[in-house]
Design an enzyme around this catalytic site. Sequence first.
Site: not given
Ligand SMILES: [Zn+2]
Length: 1058
Positions: A271, A273, A383, A594
């Site tokens: 993941h 970001d 997430d 996000h």
């Molecule tokens: Zn995240």
Amino acid sequence: MSDPGVQASIHKNLKTTLPRVYNYINSTRFREVNLVDRLYPDSKPVELSHWALPGGSGAWEGWSFAEITQQTFSPTSIGSSYGPTWTTHWFRLVFTIPDEWAGSEVQLRWSSNSEAAVWSEDGKILQGLSTGDPDARRSCYTITTNHQAGQGGPYTFYVEMAVNKLLGASEGDLIDPPSPDVYYTVSRAEVARLDGVVYKLTRDLEVLHQLAEKLIDLNDQRGYQALYTANQMVNSIIAGEDSVASSLADEYFSKGNGSRSHTLATIGNCHIDSAWLWPYTETKRKVARSFSSQLALMDRYPEHIFVASQAQQWAWCKEYYPELYARVLERVAEGRFLPVGSTWTEMDGNIPSGESFIRQFLHGQRFFKKELGITCNEFWLPDTFGYSAQIPALMNHMGLKRFLTQKMSWSLVNRFPHHNFTWEGIDGSTVLAHFPPGDSYSMQVTVEEAVKTERNLQDKGRASTSAFLFGYGDGGGGPTQDMLEKIQRLKDSDGCPRMSMMTPDQMFTQLESEQHNFCRWVGELYLELHNGTYTTHAAMKRLCRQTEFELRDAELLLCQAVATLGSQGASQLLQESLTTLEGAWHKLLLNQFHDVLPGSGIAMIYPEAQVLYNEAIQAAITVRDNAAAAVFGNAGEKTEVLVNTLPWARTEVVTVGGSKAGAGSYAMVSVPSMGIASPTSLTPTSPVSVTEVDGKYVLENGMIHAEIDSFGRVTSLKVVGDERDVFQPPSYQTSETTEEMYGNQLMLYDDEPLYWDAWDVMDYHLETPVVLNDGKSGYTITAPVIVENSALICSVRWGVTFGSSTLTQDIQLTADSPLLTFLTSVTWGENRKFLKTVQSTSLHSNKASFDIQFGHLERPTHMNTSWDSARYEICGHKWADISEPDWGVAVLNDSKYGWMARGHTLALSLLRSPKAPDASADIGDHTFKYALFPHLGTLQQAGVMKRGYEFNTPILHLQAPADRGEETWVDVTGEGVVLHTVKPAEDGSGEIVLRLYECNGTRSKVTLNLKWPVTSVKACDGMEVAGSDIPFTQEEGVTSVPLAFTPFAIRAVRLTLQ
Ligand SMILES: [Zn+2]
């Protein structure tokens, strides 16, 4: 039965046997006599030289590898430090490999206590490195698995060091703002010979120790079998019998599970970001480090499959690392390196508009299809901070039926009751939802995690498979060699759930075969945490809303240009505009990531995000204006023309002949549906007046009546002709409720969350209200004065100074409008304070309604259950409404998303002031507006949704030849359906896609009327794939298309024009 050949420990003493096994692989103690120091029996330093890339964050983007390696590198040594934060340092590593190492694996071992990447001499990024505290996640690169004598080099490699760690550059707590001046030390740079047998024994003992520890804790006798195997291995190794130890482990791991054991679908992922504790530019490098690391693993582990979400990150790889991207594509073709999730970014799950969600899928899927030949079959959003009730319908519109997240495990109050369920949206459409029961997307592959996944599963006996998402995440990285080795041992080890490498497709196919056993969940997936993110970083929300509406206007105008010029005549304009619009959408979609749109990133993210938003807005305006020039032509003298982009006629007060802010004259104008009119001033049927009576200001216009007190509060709000008052108890009110009722109470709350500063507002903030404008708080109120007073517009201005902040409001009523509008300017300088406007009404209702993506959602106003109680801060878009069956009040806004509905109170959240990870979040100037709309009938009968659109879609002032009269381009006859989107088909064919939705929650039949040369009308989906023909009629140049809708249905049609 004990394992034959395994000798149990002499003493039944768990307190010695279990730690003894661990100590044999302990890297902090006994390493010179256990396995640890045997792992690298030989090593030698490399010749190290250094060049500092000039500039700070993002400076690397201006340099090619060839340019970098031509720079003068200066000799340096282990122990030197490099910085400051966000800078880049390049190292040249030169070494030879001794012939004596022939037959062994040889590794480059590196530690710079930071993120880094290994590059080959010819400019290939080979692998990421992530070293230093808290754990060295990836600290070596394998040069060869089998060194050949006579091939000792010399070799040259490069290491690119980024002066940040995997999770940013805070030297304090994780979410503290980054330290500006960190330096990291290069503490290792060497080549080393790896002992492959010792590596295997280390992994064997590690997994056996974990099995022993976990299963014995569960009082499972298989744990003792693991323990005694490991103990005997240690005895064998001490006796110099490594091969005996190895065989013992192999024998243990060969014993499989029974046929009913649960299967963990091990899916390698990282993941990343797209920005969080680092800026976008660092993410581009994180992608390259992560992707190259996975390619290196795939060379060695044929079973390894890796999935990567967010088309934006693939696009960055293509743009900045084309050589790496080409190698990724080879693995994509083999089905081992896969796109997942369908979307452009992993966006916020609450705030983006319905159209934004659709474009996330549309741009993501189009990229994956064009670049990789792959269409994703799932929506992957592990997430995000809560999930809109409209997501199932939006997914169905895009042809998707599978959804994955794990974030609901973070809820603070209630445990979500399912990990597998059929999720139903507000229109009744459904998808299969799966939450990995291990509550993580970054599993390290431990026995503890595997057993937790099985035991935590809320659907035991209903589902045979659960996702087990492994690999370092958040800051990227992904699976490591150690993780893959552990999966090999645990793939079928008695007592631990089975592990099976699967693609998301394979996992969901298995779950679909069991979906008949799953329960159903209706409505939103409300995360009981992080609900401050509806408000934090107000500019992100304001610019998101504005960009969404600017793009909507631009696309409509472009379609009108295509209809005017014909698809041939408009060809060049269309192609250029589509390219511009694509760039603008990509910027908007990226900023919806996000941690950007929610406001939970570090300070340096936001100026860049603002630039991207402003570029997107400017691009939309350019497309709109070019399209308008094509529609109106260039000939003749130009004059002001008004354009209404909403699909219904509007009559309202606008400024004409000047800027909106300027002193230009006001005019009451009427503009038809999706069409134009001249700015001819009409005589209002309901002129407005303002009078002062006993210190109160009375604003009235024949539609509504409002009274403002000397503190800027609304003390009375009525529909003219109706005695009921939103802010006055009825005359027959019992003495039970003597609470004062006011509108526009500006309330300041203490806002100190438990930990996640930018993210969370806790329930207890509601215990600390201070009313800024009730005369009791002691704050300085600037009493109201009349600042505008005409038949078209009346305004009263007041203000309040409090703490380190000031607020000024113009409370405004215009002719022929039922909205009491609050034009608000705030200079905000607070620390952990939360500002809201609170409407304490006389209305009695157990529910309130909230605008969401392409529809609205009802939520309870009470606290009956813990689920209701936990929803003290909720998300809504353009409006919220609290109504009795035949009257009520709506609150509209132009840029806010946080709400509270409790009892008879409806609050709109305005500003927060968290200090981590951005100490300056929201400090400074803000302007926004909101409005109160008292109405008769239901919110549907009163047209609340139309008012919400009008409040966010100003009538445009463009230039057209003076002889252009009034025109309607498109309209919709019949009620209940919003024609939201009018856009050119993404494929550039010149065809036009319209998206409509039913907004009242009822069955609606409407007719779409188009003054366009339409030749065919087809149903289509969100991917714009044309389906069946839709019948239509044509008369006097108008094409009429009858359409029927079920409640909240989303439909799209695709038009071919001449
Ligand atoms: Zn995240």
